[in-house]
Design a protein around this motif. Sequence first.
Motif, PDB file in Angstrom:
ATOM      1  N   THR A  81      -8.166  41.379  42.365  1.00  0.00           N
ATOM      2  CA  THR A  81      -7.176  40.762  41.475  1.00  0.00           C
ATOM      3  C   THR A  81      -6.027  40.155  42.269  1.00  0.00           C
ATOM      4  O   THR A  81      -5.607  39.028  42.025  1.00  0.00           O
ATOM      5  N   MET A  82      -5.511  40.922  43.238  1.00  0.00           N
ATOM      6  CA  MET A  82      -4.392  40.442  44.038  1.00  0.00           C
ATOM      7  C   MET A  82      -4.790  39.239  44.877  1.00  0.00           C
ATOM      8  O   MET A  82      -4.006  38.302  45.041  1.00  0.00           O
ATOM      9  N   ARG A  83      -5.996  39.255  45.429  1.00  0.00           N
ATOM     10  CA  ARG A  83      -6.452  38.105  46.212  1.00  0.00           C
ATOM     11  C   ARG A  83      -6.570  36.867  45.337  1.00  0.00           C
ATOM     12  O   ARG A  83      -6.209  35.761  45.738  1.00  0.00           O
ATOM     13  N   MET A  84      -7.068  37.042  44.119  1.00  0.00           N
ATOM     14  CA  MET A  84      -7.230  35.908  43.210  1.00  0.00           C
ATOM     15  C   MET A  84      -5.874  35.302  42.859  1.00  0.00           C
ATOM     16  O   MET A  84      -5.684  34.087  42.913  1.00  0.00           O
ATOM     17  N   LEU A  85      -4.903  36.150  42.508  1.00  0.00           N
ATOM     18  CA  LEU A  85      -3.575  35.666  42.171  1.00  0.00           C
ATOM     19  C   LEU A  85      -2.883  35.067  43.398  1.00  0.00           C
ATOM     20  O   LEU A  85      -2.145  34.090  43.289  1.00  0.00           O
ATOM     21  N   SER A  86      -3.142  35.644  44.561  1.00  0.00           N
ATOM     22  CA  SER A  86      -2.566  35.100  45.793  1.00  0.00           C
ATOM     23  C   SER A  86      -3.113  33.710  46.057  1.00  0.00           C
ATOM     24  O   SER A  86      -2.390  32.815  46.505  1.00  0.00           O
ATOM     25  N   ASP A  87      -4.412  33.500  45.784  1.00  0.00           N
ATOM     26  CA  ASP A  87      -5.003  32.170  45.944  1.00  0.00           C
ATOM     27  C   ASP A  87      -4.340  31.154  45.019  1.00  0.00           C
ATOM     28  O   ASP A  87      -4.338  29.955  45.304  1.00  0.00           O
ATOM     29  N   LEU A  88      -3.812  31.627  43.910  1.00  0.00           N
ATOM     30  CA  LEU A  88      -3.117  30.758  42.965  1.00  0.00           C
ATOM     31  C   LEU A  88      -1.625  30.657  43.295  1.00  0.00           C
ATOM     32  O   LEU A  88      -0.852  30.120  42.506  1.00  0.00           O
ATOM     33  N   SER A  89      -1.237  31.167  44.471  1.00  0.00           N
ATOM     34  CA  SER A  89       0.169  31.177  44.923  1.00  0.00           C
ATOM     35  C   SER A  89       1.040  32.017  43.998  1.00  0.00           C
ATOM     36  O   SER A  89       2.200  31.694  43.745  1.00  0.00           O
TER      37      SER A  89
ATOM     38  N   GLU B 222      -9.985  25.790  35.742  1.00  0.00           N
ATOM     39  CA  GLU B 222     -10.647  26.816  36.554  1.00  0.00           C
ATOM     40  C   GLU B 222      -9.670  27.913  36.955  1.00  0.00           C
ATOM     41  O   GLU B 222      -9.975  29.107  36.838  1.00  0.00           O
ATOM     42  N   ASN B 223      -8.482  27.530  37.410  1.00  0.00           N
ATOM     43  CA  ASN B 223      -7.507  28.527  37.841  1.00  0.00           C
ATOM     44  C   ASN B 223      -6.908  29.293  36.659  1.00  0.00           C
ATOM     45  O   ASN B 223      -6.512  30.456  36.804  1.00  0.00           O
ATOM     46  N   SER B 224      -6.836  28.655  35.496  1.00  0.00           N
ATOM     47  CA  SER B 224      -6.358  29.351  34.304  1.00  0.00           C
ATOM     48  C   SER B 224      -7.325  30.463  33.909  1.00  0.00           C
ATOM     49  O   SER B 224      -6.917  31.560  33.505  1.00  0.00           O
ATOM     50  N   ILE B 225      -8.619  30.178  34.037  1.00  0.00           N
ATOM     51  CA  ILE B 225      -9.634  31.206  33.743  1.00  0.00           C
ATOM     52  C   ILE B 225      -9.531  32.349  34.751  1.00  0.00           C
ATOM     53  O   ILE B 225      -9.644  33.532  34.404  1.00  0.00           O
ATOM     54  N   ARG B 226      -9.287  32.013  36.019  1.00  0.00           N
ATOM     55  CA  ARG B 226      -9.112  33.056  37.035  1.00  0.00           C
ATOM     56  C   ARG B 226      -7.915  33.942  36.698  1.00  0.00           C
ATOM     57  O   ARG B 226      -7.972  35.169  36.851  1.00  0.00           O
ATOM     58  N   ALA B 227      -6.842  33.302  36.264  1.00  0.00           N
ATOM     59  CA  ALA B 227      -5.648  34.069  35.898  1.00  0.00           C
ATOM     60  C   ALA B 227      -5.949  34.993  34.722  1.00  0.00           C
ATOM     61  O   ALA B 227      -5.464  36.131  34.668  1.00  0.00           O
TER      62      ALA B 227
ATOM     63  N   GLU C  60      -6.914  40.446  32.645  1.00  0.00           N
ATOM     64  CA  GLU C  60      -7.777  41.422  31.980  1.00  0.00           C
ATOM     65  C   GLU C  60      -7.963  42.663  32.845  1.00  0.00           C
ATOM     66  O   GLU C  60      -7.953  43.802  32.349  1.00  0.00           O
ATOM     67  N   THR C  61      -8.133  42.448  34.155  1.00  0.00           N
ATOM     68  CA  THR C  61      -8.309  43.583  35.061  1.00  0.00           C
ATOM     69  C   THR C  61      -7.082  44.493  35.045  1.00  0.00           C
ATOM     70  O   THR C  61      -7.190  45.725  34.980  1.00  0.00           O
ATOM     71  N   ILE C  62      -5.887  43.896  35.094  1.00  0.00           N
ATOM     72  CA  ILE C  62      -4.651  44.678  35.070  1.00  0.00           C
ATOM     73  C   ILE C  62      -4.512  45.452  33.763  1.00  0.00           C
ATOM     74  O   ILE C  62      -4.194  46.645  33.740  1.00  0.00           O
ATOM     75  N   LEU C  63      -4.782  44.786  32.639  1.00  0.00           N
ATOM     76  CA  LEU C  63      -4.643  45.418  31.330  1.00  0.00           C
ATOM     77  C   LEU C  63      -5.676  46.524  31.133  1.00  0.00           C
ATOM     78  O   LEU C  63      -5.380  47.575  30.535  1.00  0.00           O
ATOM     79  N   LEU C  64      -6.891  46.293  31.620  1.00  0.00           N
ATOM     80  CA  LEU C  64      -7.921  47.332  31.507  1.00  0.00           C
ATOM     81  C   LEU C  64      -7.570  48.558  32.341  1.00  0.00           C
ATOM     82  O   LEU C  64      -7.866  49.704  31.945  1.00  0.00           O
TER      83      LEU C  64
ATOM     84  N   ILE D   3      -2.080  34.728  27.809  1.00  0.00           N
ATOM     85  CA  ILE D   3      -1.689  34.438  29.195  1.00  0.00           C
ATOM     86  C   ILE D   3      -2.417  33.201  29.712  1.00  0.00           C
ATOM     87  O   ILE D   3      -1.829  32.342  30.386  1.00  0.00           O
ATOM     88  N   GLU D   4      -3.707  33.079  29.378  1.00  0.00           N
ATOM     89  CA  GLU D   4      -4.462  31.898  29.808  1.00  0.00           C
ATOM     90  C   GLU D   4      -3.838  30.620  29.238  1.00  0.00           C
ATOM     91  O   GLU D   4      -3.675  29.617  29.951  1.00  0.00           O
ATOM     92  N   LYS D   5      -3.475  30.651  27.957  1.00  0.00           N
ATOM     93  CA  LYS D   5      -2.853  29.473  27.337  1.00  0.00           C
ATOM     94  C   LYS D   5      -1.520  29.142  28.005  1.00  0.00           C
ATOM     95  O   LYS D   5      -1.151  27.983  28.158  1.00  0.00           O
ATOM     96  N   TRP D   6      -0.791  30.178  28.416  1.00  0.00           N
ATOM     97  CA  TRP D   6       0.494  29.964  29.093  1.00  0.00           C
ATOM     98  C   TRP D   6       0.288  29.256  30.432  1.00  0.00           C
ATOM     99  O   TRP D   6       1.076  28.398  30.831  1.00  0.00           O
TER     100      TRP D   6
END
Length: 529
Positions: free
Chosen positions: A94-102, A34-39, A44-48, A22-25
């Motif tokens: 997790t949701m806040r982080m993804l929201s920050d990434l639009s 930086e944002n790719s690492i956040r993603a 990882e949080t969702i999968l865990l 997913i990071e590579k995508w």
Amino acid sequence: MRQEEKEVILNRESVDELSAIIEKWFVKAGVNRENSIRARLASETILLNLFEHYGEGKQISLVLTNRFGFRNIRLYYEGEPYNPLQEGDENDWTMRMLSDLSMNPEWKKKKEFNEISVRIPRNKLKDELILLIAVIIAVGLGIAYPYIPSRVSGDMSEYLLEPISDLFMHALMTFAGVMVFLLVATGIYGIGDVADFSKIGKYMVRRFLIGTFVGTIVSALIMIPFFTFNFGMAQGGNRWKAIFDMIFAIVPSNPITPFLEGNMLQIVFMGVIVGITILILSRQTSELQVVMLQLKSVMVSAVEIICRFLPIYIVASLTVLFWTNGIGIFATIWKPLVFCIVLVHVFLLSIVLIVSLKCKVSPLMVVKKFMPSYVIGITTSSSAAAISTILDINKNKYGIPEKLSNFGIPIGNILCNATLSIGFVAIMYFLAEYNFTRVNIIWFITVCIVIPIMTFAMPPVSGGTLVCMGVMLAQFGIPDECIGIAGTLSLIMDFIMTATRIGVVHCELILQAKHWKTLDEKVLLDKNA
């Protein structure tokens, strides 16, 4: 459409494997590192969460699609309905982080499958490119002006362009004044100690003032041989009282008027007094400090929302400027324009080189990092419009402490005025040459003293350079009839002077943070920051 699929048995190793894919995508989609690492962390949080809910052995399908430049990520898994995005503090994070990434992931149940999907937004144009496009449109409209029917252009100016320009500046100043007040106040009490504030504040003010006067004097001397002067008994009235009245007007008559009029000098004065008072009272005002910090965040966000309309404002304001004065105005006033452009950038680059030498950082990197705020300044002539961008750059690209930046930027916008003074000196020299104004050594000394003082009384908004122009003309013996050309010159130069001043303030705060050993040099040296 291009599609990639990956099926794994859920365990801790496969969680890491899918997160890496997913990071590579994200990287392929052009999302920065930086944002790719956040993603990846969010994935990882969702999968865990899925692993903890279903246990080891659950089959997971990852589907990656690229359709017309839109990249989508989908996770499929069988079993009872389970949404790993809803429960717990970790999922809120997790949701806040993804929201920050639009990005807003969605979960839904499709027959026997659960599906989580998220779309990676297409790369947006860089802000600098958008603003440049706006400038090009305005220049194009300026060139096309002679071919537009006068009635059409008149109606466009009166009913469209001027109202848009005024509306933007009114909206900006509605929030910018309060924001500047809160930035100054929170920045001061954020220092934490009255003695430290006194020490840092005095050092900051001293550096800004010395830089302004030194830049003015050196530039004034450099320009003398390039203008033709009529030496003799200097002309001009005794307008020192008017100048002193403007400076002493720093103290407002009431706490409301400065915000209504956008008087930044008075707003900064009030912010300093309130900040020092809160700093002295300290613990007794702890709840007020929290409220003010929250209000500051709200005001900064409000200004950021308003500044999303910057390109529209740029098209409107620049088009009106070109239609009012004509593109050909540049051929008439080229001399002071050229000296202003050259000397303010020489001054800025000299400060950049000092930063480069003291902090052992590439000068090109220093310039590249402040380019976004520079572009806002040169396209709007408003340092207020760039404040939120400047704050972000100082913290995340230069490693300047937020507390130093919070009150350093507003104070710098009032006192760090070498670039403004240089432009005004060029205007006064040009007008003295144009009108054969008699000058002598006292006249030149007065120029070097009065012009920097006058710049301290100007609000950092578009058109702010016109505030003191009438007093300057009278002080230097230049006829009142020149107010039109002086105003036009100052309006045009204001874009250049404001942009370079923003760059100088960036560099000054880097040097001051370095002096106080609070600069995060890892951030400053990070090419990807």
